[in-house]
Motif scaffolding. Structure first.
Motif, short mmCIF file in Angstrom:
data_model
loop_
_atom_site.label_atom_id
_atom_site.label_comp_id
_atom_site.label_asym_id
_atom_site.label_seq_id
_atom_site.Cartn_x
_atom_site.Cartn_y
_atom_site.Cartn_z
N TYR A 163 11.94 -7.84 1.48
CA TYR A 163 11.98 -8.57 2.75
C TYR A 163 10.78 -9.50 2.89
O TYR A 163 9.66 -9.16 2.50
CB TYR A 163 12.00 -7.57 3.93
CG TYR A 163 13.37 -6.96 4.14
CD1 TYR A 163 14.27 -7.51 5.04
CD2 TYR A 163 13.76 -5.83 3.42
CE1 TYR A 163 15.54 -6.96 5.23
CE2 TYR A 163 15.02 -5.27 3.59
CZ TYR A 163 15.90 -5.84 4.51
OH TYR A 163 17.14 -5.30 4.67
N TYR A 164 11.07 -10.68 3.43
CA TYR A 164 10.04 -11.70 3.62
C TYR A 164 10.18 -12.27 5.03
O TYR A 164 11.28 -12.43 5.54
CB TYR A 164 10.19 -12.83 2.60
CG TYR A 164 10.24 -12.35 1.17
CD1 TYR A 164 9.08 -12.14 0.44
CD2 TYR A 164 11.47 -12.10 0.54
CE1 TYR A 164 9.12 -11.70 -0.88
CE2 TYR A 164 11.53 -11.66 -0.77
CZ TYR A 164 10.35 -11.46 -1.48
OH TYR A 164 10.40 -11.02 -2.78
N LYS A 165 9.04 -12.61 5.64
CA LYS A 165 9.05 -13.11 7.01
C LYS A 165 8.82 -14.62 7.06
O LYS A 165 8.02 -15.15 6.29
CB LYS A 165 7.98 -12.39 7.83
CG LYS A 165 8.23 -10.89 7.99
CD LYS A 165 7.13 -10.22 8.79
CE LYS A 165 7.41 -8.72 8.94
NZ LYS A 165 6.33 -8.03 9.71
N PHE A 166 9.52 -15.27 8.01
CA PHE A 166 9.43 -16.71 8.15
C PHE A 166 9.44 -17.11 9.62
O PHE A 166 10.04 -16.43 10.45
CB PHE A 166 10.60 -17.41 7.44
CG PHE A 166 10.63 -17.18 5.95
CD1 PHE A 166 9.93 -18.01 5.10
CD2 PHE A 166 11.35 -16.11 5.43
CE1 PHE A 166 9.96 -17.79 3.72
CE2 PHE A 166 11.38 -15.88 4.06
CZ PHE A 166 10.68 -16.73 3.20
N GLU A 167 8.82 -18.24 9.90
CA GLU A 167 8.86 -18.78 11.25
C GLU A 167 10.19 -19.48 11.54
O GLU A 167 10.66 -19.48 12.68
CB GLU A 167 7.73 -19.80 11.46
CG GLU A 167 6.34 -19.20 11.51
CD GLU A 167 5.30 -20.25 11.81
OE1 GLU A 167 5.52 -21.05 12.75
OE2 GLU A 167 4.27 -20.28 11.11
N PHE A 168 10.78 -20.07 10.49
CA PHE A 168 11.98 -20.87 10.69
C PHE A 168 12.89 -20.72 9.47
O PHE A 168 12.41 -20.64 8.34
CB PHE A 168 11.62 -22.35 10.88
CG PHE A 168 12.72 -23.18 11.46
CD1 PHE A 168 12.90 -23.28 12.83
CD2 PHE A 168 13.60 -23.87 10.65
CE1 PHE A 168 13.91 -24.06 13.38
CE2 PHE A 168 14.63 -24.63 11.17
CZ PHE A 168 14.78 -24.73 12.54
N VAL A 169 14.21 -20.71 9.70
CA VAL A 169 15.19 -20.56 8.62
C VAL A 169 16.18 -21.71 8.69
O VAL A 169 16.67 -22.05 9.78
CB VAL A 169 15.94 -19.21 8.73
CG1 VAL A 169 17.06 -19.14 7.68
CG2 VAL A 169 14.97 -18.05 8.54
N VAL A 170 16.47 -22.29 7.54
CA VAL A 170 17.49 -23.35 7.44
C VAL A 170 18.65 -22.79 6.63
O VAL A 170 18.50 -22.49 5.44
CB VAL A 170 16.93 -24.61 6.77
CG1 VAL A 170 17.97 -25.74 6.84
CG2 VAL A 170 15.64 -25.05 7.42
N MET A 171 19.80 -22.64 7.26
CA MET A 171 20.97 -22.08 6.60
C MET A 171 21.75 -23.20 5.91
O MET A 171 22.30 -24.09 6.56
CB MET A 171 21.86 -21.38 7.63
CG MET A 171 23.05 -20.65 7.05
SD MET A 171 22.59 -19.12 6.19
CE MET A 171 22.11 -18.08 7.58
N CYS A 172 21.77 -23.17 4.58
CA CYS A 172 22.48 -24.19 3.77
C CYS A 172 23.43 -23.51 2.80
O CYS A 172 23.58 -23.95 1.65
CB CYS A 172 21.49 -25.06 3.02
SG CYS A 172 20.31 -25.95 4.04
N ALA A 173 24.06 -22.42 3.24
CA ALA A 173 24.92 -21.64 2.34
C ALA A 173 26.25 -22.32 2.06
O ALA A 173 26.97 -21.92 1.15
CB ALA A 173 25.15 -20.25 2.93
#
Length: 532
Positions: A163-173
């Protein structure tokens, strides 16, 4: 040897580890993922790509004959033109993958990509977005200086999920591939009663050319569908069955759509009808005022005339009436829903040779022991049935999102409700790129990623949640009034207006041409949106 060395260099330059806490994660290494990595490079993003290569569907979900449906100049990044952009042929899937790899080389994107890293779980670390919140993410800010998402990643060859933590996620699946759309049948009328083989087009894509020929040669094949993937598959089937012992391929057509042999209509370039400002002035756009709405009503005969003009050419050029393939709905409804397909060379030649046949199944169909049965009782014998029935791209998103957000993926209109085709008003600190369609999906994704970079960089602020929901509802309403196939989020008839809005947000020029004549009559493409 040179190609092998290049592959080795790329492998060495890819991301070997993921920081325990980073700012931006990008899920998917297809066209949208690469565009996001390029535009968000200043945030040192991590691109999680489940496979061992970039390219998305162009690498993993294509037939050997698959080509782009768009001319090269209309399908290129604004800062990376095709080397052979004057080549009139449509690029093959291999050429597109080479082009994307060249793009990654040119801008050093490999260092952001973690290959063999499949996202299997996404956890939200903040509160829950809803319409009661005035601003998206609570404050309207994309980056809040603290982790908002935790992403679970399964690495190839390992059962462990990290598991890794992020401020923002961009979904490009992406919308295509991975999750096939499967027809549902009553008990006793599905594939289980069929003695032959049933295969979805997704599984067919995984076969080599030799395997596909061996699979289809000398067999009675039924292809279910009449969109681009079904048309290409039927042609490959017919080609494999040429010669002694060959069998005809039967296409099972439920919904007819207009098909186009080339981008020329009665000698006129296709862009004149839909890709200039003057042409798009005829069509509704989201959230337009009362005056423009009245003008659109007055221009209804003009829009119908354009559609009839194109239909007359297609009916003259193609044997649609001969084979009962002329749709009853106007051409513009297919164009406005991004369902227009470019015919591969030789398709109707094979039909004229009786190697491709057509059966209408508008009322439904099911399996029986020796093949398929249409709603009128007609039996079609088959040894092999291909399901070219599309994909459930939204299910890919639902599968990884937290349960509390899964019900928000699709709204009452049946579409993903995305402001500027990117931000879900009720899912905070996450963007979705690649879920809006146009004539050039690459351009659509690139411009959205540039807009997203402006948002993360603080160049503009998002409107309130209420305002974004209203804007999204307006887009859905325009789609509903323009085409019966409105469940596909397609901006083809107002793409320039859509781009204008993002340019205005970014504070860049809205009118991108050099003079008013070009502004009215010249087509817009990616080169018009080079960064200033």
């Amino acid at each position: 040897m040179a190609a092998a060395q290049q592959e080795l260099q790329r492998a060495r330059s890819t991301r070997q580890s993921v920081p325990a806490c980073s700012r931006v994660a990008i899920i998917g290494g297809g066209i949208s993922g690469l565009a996001a990595a390029r535009q968000l490079a200043s945030h040192d993003p991590v691109v999680f790509e489940a496979t061992a290569s970039v390219g998305g569907v162009w690498k993993h979900c294509v037939y050997r004959s698959t080509r782009l449906q768009t001319p090269r100049p209309d399908y290129e990044f604004s800062d990376y033109p095709w080397r052979n952009r004057d080549d009139p042929t449509f690029p093959t899937h291999a050429e597109i993958v080479d082009y994307l790899e060249g793009y990654a080389d040119e801008f050093g994107l490999w260092k952001y990509i973690a290959f063999g890293s499949k996202v299997v779980d996404v956890k939200f670390l903040g509160g829950h977005g809803d319409k009661k919140e005035k601003m998206w993410s609570g404050t309207g800010e994309a980056l809040q200086g603290k982790p908002m998402w935790e992403i679970g990643v399964a690495t190839a060859g390992s059962d462990e999920v990290k598991y890794y933590k992020f401020e923002f996620v961009v979904m490009c699946a992406g919308k295509y591939g991975d999750v096939p759309r499967m027809p549902v049948f009553p008990k006793g009328k599905g594939p289980e009663v069929f003695k032959g083989q049933v295969m979805h087009s997704l599984d067919y894509c995984k076969l080599s050319e030799e395997e596909t020929v061996e699979l289809m040669k000398g067999k009675k094949v039924v292809v279910v569908g009449y969109k681009k993937s079904a048309i290409d598959l039927a042609l490959e089937c017919a080609e494999a069955n040429q010669g002694e012992g060959g069998e005809a391929c039967t296409m099972l057509v439920r919904t007819l759509h207009w098909v186009v042999p080339s981008y020329s209509i009665w000698g006129l370039p296709f862009f004149l009808f839909y890709s200039t400002r003057l042409a798009q002035f005829l069509y509704e756009r989201p959230n337009q005022g009362i005056l423009r709405s009245m003008l659109c009503r007055l221009m209804t005969p003009l829009r119908a005339g354009v559609s009839k003009f194109i239909e007359s050419y297609l009916a003259w050029k193609l044997p649609l009436d001969k084979y009962g393939l002329r749709p009853s709905h106007p051409f513009v409804e297919d164009y406005a829903s991004c369902q227009m397909a470019i015919l591969p060379d030789g398709f109707f030649d094979m039909a004229d040779r009786d190697m491709i046949r057509f059966k209408r199944a508008s009322g439904g169909w099911c399996f029986y022991e020796n093949g398929v049965v249409l709603d009128d009782g007609t039996e079609v014998e088959a040894d092999l049935v291909f399901l070219a029935t599309g994909f459930e791209g939204k299910d890919k998103v639902r599968a990884v999102l937290p349960e509390s957000f899964r019900g928000l993926v699709v709204d009452k209109s049946g579409m993903m409700p995305l402001y500027r085709g990117t931000i879900h008003p009720l899912i905070p600190n996450m963007a979705f790129v690649g879920y809006v369609e146009s004539v050039s999906n690459l351009h659509t994704s690139e411009l959205r990623c540039r807009w997203l970079a402006g948002l993360l960089g603080g160049r503009f602020e998002l409107p309130s949640v209420e305002a974004m929901v209203k804007h999204v509802d307006g887009e859905a309403e325009v789609m509903r009034r323009t085409t019966r196939f409105y469940l596909r989020h397609c901006i083809s008839t107002y793409s320039i207006h859509d781009s204008d809005g993002m340019c205005a947000d970014l504070g860049t020029r809205v009118l991108r041409k050099g003079n008013w004549l070009a502004e009215l009559f010249a087509p817009y493409n990616n080169q018009d949106y080079k960064e200033e």
